[in-house]
Design a protein around this motif. Structure first.
Motif, PDB file in Angstrom:
ATOM      1  N   LEU A  79       9.833  12.922 -16.711  1.00 58.36           N
ATOM      2  CA  LEU A  79      10.473  13.397 -15.489  1.00 58.36           C
ATOM      3  C   LEU A  79       9.420  13.917 -14.504  1.00 58.36           C
ATOM      4  N   TRP A  80       8.437  14.640 -15.022  1.00 58.21           N
ATOM      5  CA  TRP A  80       7.338  15.130 -14.188  1.00 58.21           C
ATOM      6  C   TRP A  80       6.566  13.968 -13.570  1.00 58.21           C
ATOM      7  N   ASP A  81       6.275  12.940 -14.410  1.00 55.58           N
ATOM      8  CA  ASP A  81       5.527  11.772 -13.924  1.00 55.58           C
ATOM      9  C   ASP A  81       6.266  11.055 -12.800  1.00 55.58           C
ATOM     10  N   VAL A  82       7.539  10.833 -12.969  1.00 47.15           N
ATOM     11  CA  VAL A  82       8.289  10.091 -11.953  1.00 47.15           C
ATOM     12  C   VAL A  82       8.453  10.935 -10.690  1.00 47.15           C
ATOM     13  N   THR A  83       8.511  12.279 -10.849  1.00 49.01           N
ATOM     14  CA  THR A  83       8.563  13.162  -9.681  1.00 49.01           C
ATOM     15  C   THR A  83       7.262  13.067  -8.892  1.00 49.01           C
ATOM     16  N   GLU A  84       6.144  13.029  -9.598  1.00 49.77           N
ATOM     17  CA  GLU A  84       4.848  12.884  -8.936  1.00 49.77           C
ATOM     18  C   GLU A  84       4.762  11.550  -8.203  1.00 49.77           C
ATOM     19  N   GLU A  85       5.271  10.488  -8.822  1.00 49.94           N
ATOM     20  CA  GLU A  85       5.277   9.180  -8.157  1.00 49.94           C
ATOM     21  C   GLU A  85       6.113   9.234  -6.885  1.00 49.94           C
ATOM     22  N   SER A  86       7.284   9.863  -6.978  1.00 53.91           N
ATOM     23  CA  SER A  86       8.152   9.980  -5.806  1.00 53.91           C
ATOM     24  C   SER A  86       7.466  10.796  -4.709  1.00 53.91           C
ATOM     25  N   LEU A  87       6.808  11.868  -5.127  1.00 54.29           N
ATOM     26  CA  LEU A  87       6.089  12.706  -4.173  1.00 54.29           C
ATOM     27  C   LEU A  87       4.993  11.902  -3.477  1.00 54.29           C
ATOM     28  N   HIS A  88       4.284  11.096  -4.247  1.00 56.33           N
ATOM     29  CA  HIS A  88       3.216  10.282  -3.676  1.00 56.33           C
ATOM     30  C   HIS A  88       3.771   9.280  -2.661  1.00 56.33           C
ATOM     31  N   SER A  89       4.901   8.639  -2.989  1.00 54.92           N
ATOM     32  CA  SER A  89       5.486   7.654  -2.065  1.00 54.92           C
ATOM     33  C   SER A  89       5.946   8.337  -0.770  1.00 54.92           C
ATOM     34  N   LEU A  90       6.453   9.575  -0.872  1.00 54.07           N
ATOM     35  CA  LEU A  90       6.865  10.306   0.320  1.00 54.07           C
ATOM     36  C   LEU A  90       5.655  10.685   1.180  1.00 54.07           C
ATOM     37  N   GLN A  91       4.577  11.109   0.525  1.00 57.27           N
ATOM     38  CA  GLN A  91       3.370  11.459   1.261  1.00 57.27           C
ATOM     39  C   GLN A  91       2.814  10.254   2.004  1.00 57.27           C
ATOM     40  N   GLU A  92       2.815   9.099   1.348  1.00 58.88           N
ATOM     41  CA  GLU A  92       2.341   7.882   1.996  1.00 58.88           C
ATOM     42  C   GLU A  92       3.216   7.536   3.191  1.00 58.88           C
ATOM     43  N   ARG A  93       4.501   7.693   3.014  1.00 62.16           N
ATOM     44  CA  ARG A  93       5.441   7.385   4.103  1.00 62.16           C
ATOM     45  C   ARG A  93       5.194   8.297   5.308  1.00 62.16           C
ATOM     46  N   LEU A  94       5.043   9.588   5.060  1.00 57.21           N
ATOM     47  CA  LEU A  94       4.868  10.537   6.162  1.00 57.21           C
ATOM     48  C   LEU A  94       3.463  10.484   6.753  1.00 57.21           C
ATOM     49  N   ARG A  95       2.500  10.021   5.952  1.00 47.44           N
ATOM     50  CA  ARG A  95       1.132   9.894   6.474  1.00 47.44           C
ATOM     51  C   ARG A  95       0.988   8.665   7.360  1.00 47.44           C
ATOM     52  N   ARG A  96       1.643   7.555   6.964  1.00 51.78           N
ATOM     53  CA  ARG A  96       1.514   6.318   7.734  1.00 51.78           C
ATOM     54  C   ARG A  96       2.892   5.706   7.979  1.00 51.78           C
ATOM     55  N   PRO A  97       3.748   6.360   8.733  1.00 48.83           N
ATOM     56  CA  PRO A  97       5.121   5.871   8.918  1.00 48.83           C
ATOM     57  C   PRO A  97       5.202   4.519   9.602  1.00 48.83           C
ATOM     58  N   GLU A  98       4.176   4.215  10.465  1.00 54.59           N
ATOM     59  CA  GLU A  98       4.232   2.919  11.147  1.00 54.59           C
ATOM     60  C   GLU A  98       3.929   1.769  10.185  1.00 54.59           C
ATOM     61  N   ALA A  99       3.208   2.037   9.080  1.00 52.89           N
ATOM     62  CA  ALA A  99       2.837   0.981   8.129  1.00 52.89           C
ATOM     63  C   ALA A  99       3.704   0.972   6.871  1.00 52.89           C
ATOM     64  N   VAL A 100       4.243   2.148   6.529  1.00 56.68           N
ATOM     65  CA  VAL A 100       5.035   2.262   5.295  1.00 56.68           C
ATOM     66  C   VAL A 100       6.488   2.507   5.692  1.00 56.68           C
ATOM     67  N   GLY A 101       7.361   1.533   5.347  1.00 57.77           N
ATOM     68  CA  GLY A 101       8.758   1.638   5.721  1.00 57.77           C
ATOM     69  C   GLY A 101       9.543   2.582   4.825  1.00 57.77           C
ATOM     70  N   LEU A 102      10.725   2.935   5.297  1.00 58.11           N
ATOM     71  CA  LEU A 102      11.588   3.832   4.531  1.00 58.11           C
ATOM     72  C   LEU A 102      11.953   3.247   3.172  1.00 58.11           C
ATOM     73  N   GLU A 103      12.091   1.909   3.125  1.00 59.04           N
ATOM     74  CA  GLU A 103      12.498   1.273   1.865  1.00 59.04           C
ATOM     75  C   GLU A 103      11.436   1.366   0.782  1.00 59.04           C
ATOM     76  N   SER A 104      10.202   1.788   1.152  1.00 58.71           N
ATOM     77  CA  SER A 104       9.137   1.883   0.145  1.00 58.71           C
ATOM     78  C   SER A 104       9.228   3.161  -0.675  1.00 58.71           C
ATOM     79  N   LEU A 105      10.071   4.097  -0.263  1.00 60.89           N
ATOM     80  CA  LEU A 105      10.216   5.343  -1.027  1.00 60.89           C
ATOM     81  C   LEU A 105      10.706   5.032  -2.447  1.00 60.89           C
ATOM     82  N   LEU A 106      10.026   5.608  -3.419  1.00 58.74           N
ATOM     83  CA  LEU A 106      10.404   5.380  -4.813  1.00 58.74           C
ATOM     84  C   LEU A 106      11.853   5.781  -5.064  1.00 58.74           C
ATOM     85  N   LEU A 107      12.289   6.837  -4.404  1.00 57.31           N
ATOM     86  CA  LEU A 107      13.645   7.344  -4.583  1.00 57.31           C
ATOM     87  C   LEU A 107      14.694   6.306  -4.169  1.00 57.31           C
TER      88      LEU A 107
END
Length: 972
Positions: A79-107
């Protein structure tokens, strides 16, 4: 409008990109950061101390609790591992929103995977709750955990200072997750409202929100069930707790909460778990696997019925609403148990039908007294009974694999029965009917004996072959009829060790009634047996055609009053006996005055005819086919009534090792039967019918082909090897004709079934004359090749003396040149075809050999290339035509030969054709000839050939020498 707020803790994105991020995404990132930190804190604060304190070696419950906590820790890590993965996908999305679409969120992209990780954690957690694993673990380090209460209060909100440490641990491992999932749902729903209707990721957002909303309901249900289960165990005795308590088991309903009465068991308490129904009755525990519980609604609102493999009972209640609750929960629990996974999000809310199937698969060990007592059945069920394909295994090593119907072995099945000796067992590959062997089967016994034949009520019954191993102390093979497990009726037994074959009647496993004994030495006996012993007078024929009529012993020693007739006609009549070491002695009268008997009649004495009516010999073979036709040729009974084919002994051994039997095409028998019957309807004209019958008889899978092969087996068992005795030729010849007649009747039976299935009127019954004509013209030519080898051997032995004389005559006649042979045979010279011959300068007409009537000679030689009597007669007719054609060419005009001219010319052609065993050929043709040809041209020509054969045997033919006045230098 999208928010420009940058999430705390994240790198500041470049100017102009924040407008593409939503507040919900930022909130999700903060949520994941908080939850990840909480999981890390729980790992160090809770799991490490819990796992460091191992249980004592003598504490099995402690060891089990440790395993549950280890599993929960593993789930927490995932559960911790998958939370970290989700956190990473959110950080990528918010860091580069023009390149990373909403559908890329692990969640959103892997919502199902994240859900599965949560479910595994919830299952591990509730297992610990159900068996109070936290409370038991805390007891081992109570002082330590009291000191950790303040730290736990920092993780949890609203933690009471008065609650136990165990309760605090429960909250610490549940509350953050519950809050986290709740926030997931709120933020995802808000995100779904923010995203436009036509946005490509909207469906992903709605799907994720729905999944985690369902997860909330699932968590509540699981926690409620785990808590109820935990509360149940203290109310039970330690004995009941030890039997029933498992970490994965959940209580769904308790009769103490919703009262219900169970009859006829009168249970004091009823517990419905998610895997079993438990009835407590005093000190007795009745546990029923839910996979094998069938629910049947009652006719009134106050009752419903449950059916299990060995018991049935009713649930009653004075409160209709309470009964509805019980019926619904039992039904849904059964469905859930059959699916093998918990309903999601709550019990009864699965996507699959909410009514359990009546047909299912499962395993059960029978407890009640009976044939199945202590046996474990694994396979298909229907309403509480084995039904379909399954396997039965007994503790004593017995195994049964096959088809079942309504709780009993029914259909094809293989059973292994171990024997006392090591690694030895009996293997039955049979058809079963309502629990016992019935129909065709192949059985291999630990004694190396093999039985192939029919059964009834578990006993050999009908036609069957029992054969011992060649290396057995006394190798035996019995082919014949059985009755209730014993040899009874007509049968053939071969004793290889004694070199004997018995052909005759049996009763109660003993030779009883008329019988014929044939020995390897060529001695034959015919008489009456009683209780396996010869009684009364009999007939004994020796190899040299001596005949004894009287009484004798089991080993064919002459004893008592009797009469011997020698081949030369002398007779010896008196009393016979034997003394050990002194041989046979007799006291009687020797008569040497009698005239010598006709040698042909002496050697052609036949045994068995009239004693065993041909129509009653193999009724067990014909009867099974008649039963098949009488039942309407059902495909599912085809193997049971007609037998099945196993390729080789290797396949038989394989079937024992792997409890399987590779029969030839056992499936889809019904469809194939329809095709076979349709083919009979399409080929009813004589010419087409014969081709259809030829195809059917040559096919080992066709009912007619199966019947023919069984008849071939009986024929070989009777007349091959030791049974190849000239005194059995009459018995064999009439048997072949009977087989042809029965095969025609079998065809007629199949045709009537085909007509009946099509709704057409059946054919009228045939009269005997029409039937005989059809048998001889259509069937006999097709089946004769199957019996020809053994049958012709008997004809060879029977006519061996005449054929020997004939062969000598042919040898002497072959020495003659053509002209001298024609003259010797008194062929009129104007019929000699010498002028047709083309000679070289060194040849002379008087020395020409094997040139006259060459076409007729070559034609007659083709007689031995076919086994069909009609075709042999056609060869003879063509030979006659070639002789007449040659004579007509010599005379220059068409000429019909009278008998006086035909006979010498035919003798000439026969002598030049040099056909071996012509006597056996002639007599087989005569015996098997179509009665329609009697008195016709074929009959005339066959009579002429018989006359030639008899003339060539005469002494003057065999002893004639070339006249001395004929000089090789004399011109023609």
């Amino acid at each position: 409008m999208w928010s420009r707020t940058c999430p705390a803790g994240s790198a500041r994105p470049e100017s102009g990109t924040l407008a593409m991020c939503s507040p919900e995404e930022a909130a999700l990132l903060r949520l994941e950061e908080v939850f990840s930190a909480t999981l890390a804190r729980i790992n160090s604060l809770v799991f490490q101390p819990l796992l460091e304190a191992g249980p004592e070696a003598s504490d099995p419950w402690g060891r089990e609790c440790l395993q549950l906590l280890q599993q929960l820790h593993s789930s927490s890590q995932q559960l911790w591992d998958v939370t970290e993965e989700s956190l990473h996908s959110l950080q990528e999305r918010l860091r580069r929103p023009e390149a990373v679409g909403l559908e890329s969120l692990l969640l959103l992209q892997s919502a199902d995977r994240i859900l599965q990780v949560h479910l595994e954690y919830i299952e591990s957690y509730t297992c610990c709750v159900a068996v109070q694993a936290f409370q038991k673990a805390v007891k081992r380090r109570s002082e330590y955990w009291r000191g950790q209460r303040k730290a736990l209060r920092q993780v949890l909100s609203g933690l009471s200072s008065e609650g136990s440490v165990g309760t605090a641990l429960l909250q610490a491992l549940r509350q953050p997750l519950a809050h986290h999932v709740q926030q997931y749902v709120l933020l995802l729903l808000s995100l779904g409202d923010t995203v436009g209707e036509c946005h490509p990721t909207r469906e992903l957002v709605i799907h994720a929100a729905s999944l985690f909303g369902d997860l909330q309901s699932f968590m509540r249900q699981e926690l409620d069930q785990a808590t109820a289960t935990q509360a149940l165990w203290p109310t039970l005795s330690s004995r009941l707790r030890d039997v029933l308590c498992t970490p994965a088991r959940r209580l769904l309903q308790d009769s103490q909460d919703v009262p219900v009465t169970v009859t006829p068991l009168r249970a004091e308490r009823v517990l419905l778990f998610d895997d079993a129904l438990v009835l407590l009755q005093g000190h007795n525990i009745h546990t029923f696997d839910l996979k094998l519980v069938w629910v049947e609604p009652g006719q009134d609102r106050c009752t419903f019925h449950l059916l299990t493999p060995e018991e049935g009972f009713s649930f009653c209640s004075k409160d209709p609403q309470g009964l509805v609750v019980w019926q619904w929960k039992v039904t849904q629990a059964v469905c859930q148990a059959l699916r093998g996974k918990k309903d999601f999000p709550v019990l009864g809310a699965g996507l699959e039908p909410s009514e359990p199937p009546t047909c299912r698969c499962g395993a059960y060990t029978f407890r009640a007294e009976g044939r199945f007592c202590q046996a474990t059945y694994e396979g298909e069920w229907y309403w509480g009974r084995p039904h379909g394909k399954g396997t039965l295994k007994w503790p004593d090593g017995r195994n049964h694999v096959g088809d079942f119907c309504q709780g009993l072995e029914h259909g094809f099945g293989i059973r292994l029965v171990p024997q006392a000796s090591e690694d030895k067992f009996d293997c039955y590959k049979c058809h079963w009917w309502e629990g016992s062997m019935c129909g065709y089967g192949i059985c291999e016994y630990s004694t190396s004996e093999v039985y192939k034949g029919y059964f009834q009520e578990g006993l050999r019954h009908g036609f069957g072959v029992l054969e011992s191993a060649p290396q057995a102390p006394r190798p035996l093979r019995y082919t014949g009829h059985w009755e209730r497990g014993q040899r009874s009726g007509y049968g053939v037994e071969e004793d290889s060790d004694r070199g004997e074959r018995y052909i005759g009647m049996w009763q109660a496993d003993q030779r009883h009634g008329p019988g014929v004994m044939v020995t390897q030495a060529g001695v034959c006996y015919q008489g009456t047996f009683q209780a396996d012993k010869m009684v009364g007078p009999g007939i004994l024929l020796s190899d040299d055609d001596s005949l004894y009529e009287g009484t004798f012993t089991r080993d064919l020693t002459l004893v008592g009053k009797g009469k011997v007739t020698f081949p030369n006609g002398f007779t010896l009549e008196g009393s016979f006996g034997s003394v050990s070491g002194r041989g046979l002695h007799t006291q009687g009268v020797l008569d040497t005055a009698a005239l010598p008997p006709d040698p042909s009649s002496t050697c052609k004495r036949q045994l068995g005819q009239g004693v065993f009516p041909v129509e009653s010999r193999w009724q067990g073979v014909y009867g099974a086919f008649r039963d098949f036709v009488r039942a309407g040729c059902p495909g599912d009974l085809r193997e049971a009534l007609l037998g099945f084919h196993v390729q080789s002994s290797r396949e038989l051994r394989k079937s024992q090792e792997y409890l399987c039997c590779e029969r030839t095409c056992p499936e889809d028998q019904a469809g194939r039967m329809e095709d076979l019957l349709e083919e009979l309807l399409q080929h009813r004209e004589p010419e087409a019918l014969q081709q259809c019958l030829r195809k059917a008889l040559s096919n080992s899978l066709h009912p007619l082909g199966k019947l023919l092969r069984t008849l071939m087996l009986t024929f070989q068992a009777t007349y091959a090897g030791i049974g190849a005795n000239k005194h059995l030729q009459g018995l064999a010849q009439e048997e072949v004709k009977q087989h042809a007649q029965e095969l025609w009747a079998a065809y007629r039976g199949l045709l009537q079934v085909a007509l009946q299935r099509k709704g057409q009127a059946p054919e009228e019954d045939e009269d005997a004359e029409t039937r005989d004509l059809r048998v001889h013209s259509l069937v006999l030519p097709l089946v004769l090749p199957s019996f020809y080898s053994e049958l012709f051997t008997l004809y060879l032995l029977l006519h061996e003396r005449e054929d020997s004389l004939y062969s000598q005559g042919i040898t002497h006649l072959s020495l003659f040149p053509d002209a001298r042979l024609l003259e010797f045979l008194d062929v009129q010279k104007h019929l000699w075809p010498l002028k047709d011959l083309t000679l070289t300068t060194n040849q002379r007409y008087s020395l020409v050999r094997d040139k006259c009537f060459l076409s007729a000679t070559e034609c007659l030689q083709k007689m031995i290339t076919t086994v069909d009597p009609r075709e042999k007669l056609e060869v003879l007719e063509r030979t006659y035509g070639e002789i007449e054609a040659t004579v007509s060419r010599v005379l220059g005009r068409e000429h019909k030969l009278p008998m006086d001219d035909l006979l010498p010319l035919l003798i000439y052609v026969v002598s030049r054709a040099q056909i071996q065993h012509l006597g056996a050929e002639i007599h087989l043709i005569r015996d098997m000839m179509d009665p329609l040809h009697t008195g016709g041209l074929y009959d005339f020509l066959l009579t002429a050939l018989e006359s030639c054969y008899e003339h060539i045997q005469k002494e003057d033919m065999r002893l004639h020498r070339l006249p001395s006045r004929w000089s090789s230098r004399e011109p023609w």
